[in-house]
Design a protein around this motif. Structure first.
Motif, PDB file in Angstrom:
ATOM      1  N   GLN A 108      24.375   6.848   9.598  1.00 30.02           N
ATOM      2  CA  GLN A 108      22.999   6.618   9.471  1.00 30.02           C
ATOM      3  C   GLN A 108      21.981   7.560  10.117  1.00 30.02           C
ATOM      4  OE1 GLN A 108      23.423   3.083  12.204  1.00 30.02           O
ATOM      5  NE2 GLN A 108      23.661   1.484  10.494  1.00 30.02           N
TER       6      GLN A 108
ATOM      7  N   GLU B 188      17.630   3.452  10.188  1.00 30.21           N
ATOM      8  CA  GLU B 188      16.406   4.172   9.223  1.00 30.21           C
ATOM      9  C   GLU B 188      15.881   5.697  10.028  1.00 30.21           C
ATOM     10  OE1 GLU B 188      13.893   1.262   8.284  1.00 30.21           O
ATOM     11  OE2 GLU B 188      15.217   0.270   6.772  1.00 30.21           O
TER      12      GLU B 188
ATOM     13  N   ASN C  50      19.211  10.191   9.067  1.00 31.66           N
ATOM     14  CA  ASN C  50      18.432  10.337   7.930  1.00 31.66           C
ATOM     15  C   ASN C  50      17.375  11.754   7.994  1.00 31.66           C
ATOM     16  OD1 ASN C  50      18.476   7.580   6.809  1.00 31.66           O
ATOM     17  ND2 ASN C  50      18.430   7.228   8.839  1.00 31.66           N
TER      18      ASN C  50
ATOM     19  N   GLN D 113      14.165   1.296  14.255  1.00 35.60           N
ATOM     20  CA  GLN D 113      14.556   2.125  13.185  1.00 35.60           C
ATOM     21  C   GLN D 113      15.903   2.654  13.355  1.00 35.60           C
ATOM     22  OE1 GLN D 113      11.699   5.355  13.007  1.00 35.60           O
ATOM     23  NE2 GLN D 113      10.278   4.350  12.146  1.00 35.60           N
TER      24      GLN D 113
ATOM     25  N   LYS E 138      25.022  10.674   6.377  1.00 33.20           N
ATOM     26  CA  LYS E 138      24.470   9.381   5.635  1.00 33.20           C
ATOM     27  C   LYS E 138      24.939   8.191   6.107  1.00 33.20           C
ATOM     28  CE  LYS E 138      21.279   9.047   3.187  1.00 33.20           C
ATOM     29  NZ  LYS E 138      19.661   8.867   3.884  1.00 33.20           N
TER      30      LYS E 138
ATOM     31  N   ASP F 121      18.029  -0.317  12.692  1.00 31.32           N
ATOM     32  CA  ASP F 121      18.280  -0.657  11.330  1.00 31.32           C
ATOM     33  C   ASP F 121      18.795   0.716  10.826  1.00 31.32           C
ATOM     34  OD1 ASP F 121      16.985  -2.917  11.696  1.00 31.32           O
ATOM     35  OD2 ASP F 121      14.966  -2.038  11.191  1.00 31.32           O
TER      36      ASP F 121
END
Length: 578
Positions: A245, A374, A247, A369, A242, A372
Motif C-alpha cells: 500500500q 491510497e 503509492n 487515505q 505497491k 484505504d
C-alpha cells in the motif's frame, strides 16, 4: 705669384690624397664582398645531395628532390659567376674616380650574395625535410606495427567485452591495416611526401579505433548488465511496495521502465554500428531516469514511518488547539460584557476556529487515505510539516490574544487607582492654594484648573459605563497626566510668585516714606496683587524697583524663600517616613 703657386700645390696634394683614400676604400669593399662569397662555399651541399640520392626517392619526394637539385645547379652555374663578375666590377671601378658607379656595383654584388645565401638555406631546409620525413616514417612504421599487434591482441582476447561492436571493430582494424600496408610501401619505396599524407589519415583512424575500444566495454557493461539489473530491481521493489500500500505521486513507473528497456535495445543496435557518441549520451539519460526512480522509491519508503509517527501527534495537537480556542472564546465572551474589545479579538478567535477546521479536514482526509491504502506518504509528510507549523502559529497567536485579554481587568484597576490619585491630587492643590489665603486667582489659572477637573470627571464617567473602553481610558490617562503635570507647574509658580511678591512688598514698605519711586512701585504692585491677582506682574514691578534702590536685596529675599521651602519639604518627607 708665390701664393698662387702654393695654393695650386695644396689643392693638387689634397686631390691626390683623396684619390689614394678612395682606392683603398674600394679595395676594402671588394675584399668584404669576396669574404662574404667565401662563406657561401662552407655549406657542403654536394655531399648532402649525394646522401639524398642514396635514399632512392620516388614519386612526389623524387619530384621535390629534382626541384631542389635544379635550384642548386642554377646557384652554381649562374648565381656564383654573377657574384664573381660583380666583384671584378667593383675592383675595376676602384681604378677610376666614378664614385657613384662603384657604390652601385658594390650594392648589387652584396644583394647577389644575399640572394645566393637565401637560396642555399632554402635548398638545405628542403633536403633536411626529406631526411626528417624519411626518418620519422621509419620510426612510425615500428610504432604503428607494435600498436596494431596490441590492438589485434586486445580484440582477440577481450572480444566478449565489446559485445555487438566486435565485428565492426575488426573490420575497422582490417581497414587500418590495409592503409598501414600502403604507408609501409610508400616509405620503403622512398616517397616520404606521399607517405606523410597517408600517415595523417592512418593516425586519425587509429586514434578513433583506440577511443572506441576504450569506451565500448564500459558502455556495453552498462546497457547489457548494470542497467538491466537496476531496472529489474526497481520493478521488483516497486511491485513489492505497491502490495504494501505504498503509492507514488504522478506514478509513471511502469511506463518509464518499459521506455528504458526499449531504449536499451536501441542502444545495443547503435553500439553494434559504432554510434558511440549517441550511446554515451543515451546512457547518461537512462542513468538519470534510473536515479530518479530510486530516489522516488527511497523517498516514499522513508516517509511512511515518519508519517505514521506524527499522525497521532498531529491529531492530539489539533484537539489541543481547538479546546484552547474554545476556552479563549468563553473568556472573550465574558470580557466582552464588561469591556469594549477594539482589536478584533472575537473575529480573530473565529478565524482561528476556521483555520483549525481547514487543517482538521485535510488531516482526516489523509488519515482516510492511509486506511484505504491510497496514501502518498511523501506528500502527506510535506503536509504534516506544514500542519505542525500552522498549528504552532495558531497556538502562539492564541496565547498572545489571551495574554492581552486577561490584562484588561488589571488595566481597569490601575486606571481606577490613577483616577483616585488624580482626584486626591487636585484636592491637595486646592488646599495648598487655600492655605496661602490669596485674595483670588487669575482667570487663566482657574480655566486650567477647571479643564483638568472636567477631564477627571469625563474619565470617571467612562469608567462607570457598562462596557469599558480601555483603549480610550488609556488615552485619557495619558492626557490627564500631562495636563496635571502642567497644572502642577502653574500652581507652584503661582504660589511662589504670590509669596515672594508679598514678602518683597513688605520689605519695600521700609522705603516708601523716603523713596517716591519705590512708593509708587509698591502701590502698583499691591494693586496687581489685590485686584488683578496677577502675582507674577506684581513681583516683577516691586522687585525691579527694589533692585534699583539696593542691588542684591531681592536676590537674598528669593534665596531665603526657596531655602525655607526646601527645608519644609524635607521635614514633610521625614514625617511621612515615620
Amino acid at each position: 705669384m708665390l701664393t698662387l703657386l702654393i695654393g695650386i700645390i695644396v689643392v693638387v696634394g689634397a686631390c691626390y690624397l683623396g684619390f689614394v683614400f678612395y682606392q683603398r676604400r674600394t679595395i676594402k669593399m671588394a675584399t668584404s664582398i669576396y669574404e662574404n662569397k667565401r662563406d657561401l662555399n662552407k655549406i657542403p651541399l654536394d655531399d648532402e645531395f649525394a646522401l639524398a640520392k642514396k635514399m632512392n626517392l620516388t614519386g612526389e619526394s623524387h619530384k621535390k628532390y629534382d626541384q631542389l637539385y635544379n635550384k642548386y645547379q642554377h646557384y652554381k652555374n649562374q648565381m656564383l659567376p654573377s657574384i664573381d663578375e660583380g666583384i671584378e666590377a667593383v675592383k675595376e671601378d676602384g681604378k677610376g674616380i666614378n664614385f657613384l658607379k662603384t657604390k652601385s656595383d658594390w650594392q648589387a654584388a652584396n644583394k647577389a650574395i644575399s640572394d645566393a645565401d637565401s637560396t642555399l638555406k632554402d635548398i638545405q631546409a628542403g633536403l633536411a625535410q626529406l631526411y626528417d620525413l624519411n626518418k620519422q616514417h621509419k620510426l612510425a612504421l615500428d610504432e604503428l606495427d607494435k600498436k596494431y599487434k596490441r590492438l589485434r591482441e586486445d580484440i582477440l582476447n577481450k572480444n566478449q567485452s565489446f559485445g555487438p561492436s566486435i565485428d565492426n571493430l575488426e573490420k575497422m582494424l582490417s581497414d587500418i591495416e590495409g592503409t598501414f600496408d600502403e604507408f609501409t610501401q610508400l616509405t620503403k619505396s622512398g616517397d616520404p611526401n606521399s607517405a606523410e599524407e597517408v600517415l595523417s589519415d592512418l593516425n586519425t583512424a587509429t586514434d578513433k579505433l583506440e577511443s572506441y575500444m576504450d569506451r565500448i566495454p564500459k558502455l556495453y557493461e552498462l546497457i547489457s548488465k548494470e542497467f538491466v539489473e537496476q531496472v529489474d530491481e526497481i520493478e521488483s521493489g516497486y511491485n513489492e511496495l505497491k502490495q504494501k500500500q505504498y503509492n507514488f505521486p504522478n506514478d509513471q513507473f511502469v511506463k518509464t521502465i518499459k521506455g528504458i528497456r526499449d531504449q536499451l535495445k536501441v542502444n545495443t543496435k547503435k553500439l553494434e554500428n559504432l554510434e558511440i557518441d549517441s550511446v554515451e549520451k543515451a546512457t547518461q539519460n537512462i542513468a538519470d531516469r534510473i536515479d530518479q526512480m530510486y530516489d522516488a522509491i527511497d523517498k516514499e519508503f522513508k516517509a511512511r514511518p515518519d508519517v505514521e509517527k506524527h499522525t497521532k501527534v498531529i491529531g492530539e495537537y489539533i484537539d489541543h488547539v481547538r479546546k484552547q480556542n474554545g476556552d479563549l472564546q468563553l473568556r472573550l465572551e465574558t470580557l466582552n460584557k464588561s469591556y469594549v474589545l477594539n482589536h478584533q479579538e472575537i473575529e480573530n478567535n473565529h478565524q482561528y476556529d476556521q483555520q483549525i477546521s481547514t487543517i482538521e479536514k485535510k488531516y482526516q482526509n489523509e488519515v482516510q487515505q492511509m486506511k484505504d491504502g491510497e496514501a502518498v506518504f511523501s506528500t502527506i509528510q510535506t503536509d504534516q510539516k506544514q500542519m505542525m507549523k500552522d498549528l504552532s502559529q495558531i497556538e502562539s497567536e492564541q496565547k498572545a490574544l489571551f495574554q492581552a485579554a486577561i490584562k484588561l481587568p488589571k488595566q481597569e484597576n490601575a486606571a481606577r487607582s490613577a483616577l483616585a490619585g488624580f482626584d486626591l491630587e487636585m484636592r491637595n492643590k486646592k488646599r495648598r492654594i487655600d492655605n496661602h489665603n490669596l485674595p483670588g486667582l487669575s482667570d487663566t489659572y482657574q480655566d486650567a484648573f477647571a479643564a483638568v477637573i472636567r477631564e477627571i470627571n469625563h474619565l470617571d464617567n467612562a469608567m462607570n459605563q457598562p462596557q469599558i473602553d480601555m483603549d480610550d481610558i488609556s488615552k485619557q490617562l495619558i492626557i490627564i497626566q500631562s495636563d496635571m503635570d502642567t497644572l502642577e507647574e502653574k500652581t507652584s509658580q503661582l504660589i511662589d510668585d504670590a509669596v515672594l511678591a508679598e514678602q518683597t512688598i513688605q520689605y519695600a514698605n521700609r522705603f516708601i516714606s523716603t523713596n517716591s519711586e519705590i512708593a509708587a512701585a509698591s502701590k502698583t504692585a499691591q494693586m496687581y496683587f489685590d485686584q488683578k491677582y496677577d502675582y507674577e506682574q506684581s513681583l516683577s514691578i516691586i522687585s525691579k524697583a527694589l533692585e534699583k534702590q539696593s542691588s542684591g536685596v531681592f536676590a537674598k529675599i528669593k534665596d531665603d524663600y526657596f531655602n525655607s521651602k526646601k527645608r519644609s519639604k524635607s521635614d514633610n518627607v521625614a514625617e511621612e517616613d515615620q
